[in-house]
Design a protein around this motif. Sequence first.
Motif, mmCIF file in Angstrom:
data_model
loop_
_atom_site.group_PDB
_atom_site.id
_atom_site.type_symbol
_atom_site.label_atom_id
_atom_site.label_comp_id
_atom_site.label_asym_id
_atom_site.label_seq_id
_atom_site.Cartn_x
_atom_site.Cartn_y
_atom_site.Cartn_z
ATOM 1 N N SER A 151 -7.811 -3.894 -1.958
ATOM 2 C CA SER A 151 -9.173 -3.923 -1.425
ATOM 3 C C SER A 151 -9.263 -4.903 -0.259
ATOM 4 O O SER A 151 -8.672 -5.988 -0.296
ATOM 5 N N GLU B 267 0.833 -1.214 0.000
ATOM 6 C CA GLU B 267 0.000 0.000 0.000
ATOM 7 C C GLU B 267 0.859 1.252 0.000
ATOM 8 O O GLU B 267 0.563 2.224 -0.710
ATOM 9 N N ARG C 22 2.294 1.575 -3.585
ATOM 10 C CA ARG C 22 1.271 1.885 -4.593
ATOM 11 C C ARG C 22 0.585 3.213 -4.341
ATOM 12 O O ARG C 22 0.048 3.836 -5.253
ATOM 13 N N GLY C 23 0.557 3.620 -3.080
ATOM 14 C CA GLY C 23 -0.167 4.831 -2.731
ATOM 15 C C GLY C 23 -1.628 4.585 -2.450
ATOM 16 O O GLY C 23 -2.361 5.516 -2.113
ATOM 17 N N ARG C 24 -2.073 3.371 -2.573
ATOM 18 C CA ARG C 24 -3.451 3.005 -2.237
ATOM 19 C C ARG C 24 -3.461 1.546 -1.787
ATOM 20 O O ARG C 24 -2.622 0.745 -2.202
ATOM 21 N N ARG C 25 -4.445 1.216 -0.964
ATOM 22 C CA ARG C 25 -4.484 -0.113 -0.389
ATOM 23 C C ARG C 25 -5.107 -1.129 -1.332
ATOM 24 O O ARG C 25 -5.902 -0.783 -2.222
#
Length: 316
Positions: A281, A273, A276-279
């Motif tokens: 799901s 995360e 990537r800068g985002r988790r």
Amino acid sequence: KVKEFGLGFPPRLLKFAEWRGTEFTLNAIPFGGFVRPVGENDPSVPGGLSGAPRWHRVAVLAAGSMMNVLVAFVVLVLGFSTAWPDRVAILDVVDDSPALRAGLRAGDVVVAANDNPIHIPEQLAQITWDNLGKSLVLELDRHGERFTATVVPRTVWPEDQGPMGIIMTWEIATYSLPQAILRASQEIAFQAREMALLPVRLITHQINAEDVRFVSPVGLKAINDQAVTVAIEVGALFPVLQVIAIVSMALAFTNLLPLPALDGGRILFVLIEAVRGRRVSPEKEGLVHFVGIAMLLGLMIVLVIQDLVDPLFPVP
């Protein structure tokens, strides 16, 4: 906030206490335990684990392993400050050997080899093998007097001997509290390094694969029983303390492996995360961990069967 602290894995057998909103439960599968934080897999839960900042999550996920390391450290400090097999003594010197020609005698304690402190026979054996045909400077203690001797381990030796021509044994040492803390810290670092290098040594055949065996709680009980027996025989506690320390370190190391369902696997998702800068799901991550739990439980069942069918210490 923790919703549940469980001994064993579900299904739940009973709830035996509740304190400040945390349920304490006993579960059917006796392969460890768990805590169930609020919002473990749902970042939308206010104040939940999944919604916490990344490094807060890493700290929480690593806390269990760090507690295992702390337990090992405290146990080792206790051991080193009471009585611990931490010196390598020469039990006998073989005739016509490099050790005899260098002036070594039975009863000498090997303090260091080529400036490397020696605490266990395996250390001296490894350094000896690394210096076949070369000069090996030993620091020795003979009845309280320190001196050095230079040995050249032979490259060819009789079948019933070794490169240096000595028989080694343990010697018990007792340290002051500051020294015990230092030795415990060194031993923690040594154990961590040995565990990290184990796969490499298996691949490079420094350790034979048949000499490595995974064990279940059944195997751990057998190891513990053996340690208790030895402790009674020698009249000292260190065999039991050694098992506690090694098992605690092994649990810490294993739990940090980047495998699904383990804390190391959950930390890996946090690191992904961060990159990537985002988790990922929560649904996908949850599915990965569910599969991981199923595989780990399956492995544990196989290991239990192995330890029952082929016990570590067969009864004669």
